[in-house]
Design an enzyme around this catalytic site. Structure first.
Site, mmCIF file in Angstrom:
data_model
loop_
_atom_site.group_PDB
_atom_site.id
_atom_site.type_symbol
_atom_site.label_atom_id
_atom_site.label_comp_id
_atom_site.label_asym_id
_atom_site.label_seq_id
_atom_site.Cartn_x
_atom_site.Cartn_y
_atom_site.Cartn_z
ATOM 1 N N HIS A 50 27.796 59.216 24.154
ATOM 2 C CA HIS A 50 28.693 58.695 25.184
ATOM 3 C C HIS A 50 28.901 59.704 26.313
ATOM 4 O O HIS A 50 29.173 59.325 27.448
ATOM 5 C CB HIS A 50 30.022 58.277 24.556
ATOM 6 C CG HIS A 50 29.840 57.255 23.486
ATOM 7 N ND1 HIS A 50 29.352 56.002 23.745
ATOM 8 C CD2 HIS A 50 30.018 57.332 22.147
ATOM 9 C CE1 HIS A 50 29.254 55.329 22.610
ATOM 10 N NE2 HIS A 50 29.647 56.105 21.627
ATOM 11 N N ASP A 110 54.050 49.911 40.989
ATOM 12 C CA ASP A 110 54.597 49.301 42.196
ATOM 13 C C ASP A 110 55.833 48.499 41.770
ATOM 14 O O ASP A 110 56.275 48.580 40.607
ATOM 15 C CB ASP A 110 53.536 48.462 42.937
ATOM 16 C CG ASP A 110 53.153 47.186 42.200
ATOM 17 O OD1 ASP A 110 53.624 46.965 41.072
ATOM 18 O OD2 ASP A 110 52.375 46.382 42.773
ATOM 19 N N HIS A 111 56.398 47.727 42.722
ATOM 20 C CA HIS A 111 57.619 46.958 42.409
ATOM 21 C C HIS A 111 57.380 45.967 41.274
ATOM 22 O O HIS A 111 58.267 45.719 40.461
ATOM 23 C CB HIS A 111 58.089 46.217 43.662
ATOM 24 C CG HIS A 111 57.013 45.343 44.258
ATOM 25 N ND1 HIS A 111 55.938 45.875 44.954
ATOM 26 C CD2 HIS A 111 56.816 44.004 44.223
ATOM 27 C CE1 HIS A 111 55.143 44.889 45.341
ATOM 28 N NE2 HIS A 111 55.648 43.743 44.900
ATOM 29 N N HIS A 162 34.581 55.773 23.891
ATOM 30 C CA HIS A 162 33.259 55.642 24.518
ATOM 31 C C HIS A 162 33.247 55.996 26.003
ATOM 32 O O HIS A 162 32.217 56.426 26.510
ATOM 33 C CB HIS A 162 32.744 54.199 24.358
ATOM 34 C CG HIS A 162 32.265 53.901 22.964
ATOM 35 N ND1 HIS A 162 31.481 52.808 22.667
ATOM 36 C CD2 HIS A 162 32.451 54.563 21.792
ATOM 37 C CE1 HIS A 162 31.209 52.795 21.367
ATOM 38 N NE2 HIS A 162 31.793 53.845 20.818
ATOM 39 N N CYS A 174 51.122 47.642 37.563
ATOM 40 C CA CYS A 174 51.432 46.743 38.681
ATOM 41 C C CYS A 174 51.625 45.354 38.079
ATOM 42 O O CYS A 174 51.945 45.227 36.896
ATOM 43 C CB CYS A 174 50.371 46.802 39.777
ATOM 44 S SG CYS A 174 48.694 46.354 39.290
ATOM 45 N N GLY A 175 51.462 44.309 38.872
ATOM 46 C CA GLY A 175 51.660 42.971 38.324
ATOM 47 C C GLY A 175 50.592 42.623 37.297
ATOM 48 O O GLY A 175 50.887 42.082 36.230
ATOM 49 N N THR A 176 49.351 42.946 37.628
ATOM 50 C CA THR A 176 48.222 42.605 36.759
ATOM 51 C C THR A 176 47.516 43.817 36.157
ATOM 52 O O THR A 176 46.725 43.653 35.225
ATOM 53 C CB THR A 176 47.157 41.851 37.578
ATOM 54 O OG1 THR A 176 46.748 42.714 38.666
ATOM 55 C CG2 THR A 176 47.700 40.542 38.138
ATOM 56 N N GLY A 177 47.705 44.977 36.728
ATOM 57 C CA GLY A 177 46.936 46.168 36.366
ATOM 58 C C GLY A 177 45.646 46.288 37.157
ATOM 59 O O GLY A 177 45.007 47.339 37.142
HETATM 60 C C1 RB5 Z 1 52.071 42.513 43.811
HETATM 61 O O1 RB5 Z 1 52.507 41.214 44.078
HETATM 62 C C2 RB5 Z 1 50.761 42.458 43.049
HETATM 63 O O2 RB5 Z 1 49.741 41.984 43.870
HETATM 64 C C3 RB5 Z 1 50.390 43.823 42.501
HETATM 65 O O3 RB5 Z 1 51.426 44.279 41.681
HETATM 66 C C4 RB5 Z 1 49.153 43.894 41.630
HETATM 67 O O4 RB5 Z 1 49.192 42.922 40.631
HETATM 68 C C5 RB5 Z 1 47.886 43.933 42.342
HETATM 69 O O5 RB5 Z 1 46.812 44.047 41.741
#
Ligand code: RB5
Length: 162
Positions: free
Chosen positions: A133, A8-9, A98, A65-68
């Site tokens: 596994h 994403d962005h 695994h 993404c921002g956090t995955g």
């Molecule tokens: C976008 O702001 C953020 O929420 C997205 O990239 C992601 O981290 C969501 O899990």
């Protein structure tokens, strides 16, 4: 190996930064977007990659993404996908050995490009161990169809804690 990558962005810059590292590996990479930093919804991109992996169009998928985390939650809704978030090489390797993970997700707000490239390299290079596994991965697959039963306290004395 055919690999789909998408972000994403909030993951766009890390996705772009990973491309040179991926180009050094023996893989074919397809970028399914996004293609700039305009705000988009991560589930759209997670589903593109996850459905492609589930359909066999790609062998593996990488989602940023921002956090995955949102990418991982979404990708795991697709039957046949075993997505993991990994920001260290130990987790990345174990998810292959695994869990036979077929989608890797990472967060641009969590990890730098150097370590992310190493995580990706290890994850793509590691084969599934199979054996005991495989039985466990089969149970995950069965859970997707509601076919799986739960075997309480399954004794595995010969396998120790592995
Ligand atoms: C976008 O702001 C953020 O929420 C997205 O990239 C992601 O981290 C969501 O899990």
């Amino acid at each position: 190996m055919r690999v789909a990558i998408a972000s994403d962005h909030a993951g766009f810059r890390l996705k772009e930064a990973l491309k040179p590292a991926l180009a050094e590996l023996d893989v074919t990479v397809e970028d399914l977007g996004c293609y700039d930093e305009q705000s988009v919804d991560y589930p759209d991109y997670a589903l593109k990659v996850a459905r492609g992996v589930a359909a066999g169009t790609y062998d593996r998928g990488i989602l940023i993404c921002g956090t995955g985390l949102g990418m991982c939650i979404t990708a795991n809704k697709v039957r046949g996908v075993r997505a993991v978030t990994a920001h260290d090489t130990f987790s990345a390797r174990m998810s292959r050995l695994h869990n036979d993970a077929n989608v890797l997700t990472m967060g641009e707000r969590v990890i730098g490009p150097g370590l992310a490239a190493e995580v990706v390299r290890v994850w793509l290079d590691t084969e599934f161990e199979g054996g005991r596994h495989q039985r466990r991965v089969d149970k995950i697959r069965d859970a997707e169809t509601g076919a799986g039963g739960i075997i309480e306290a399954h004794p595995l004395p010969h396998e120790g804690r592995c």
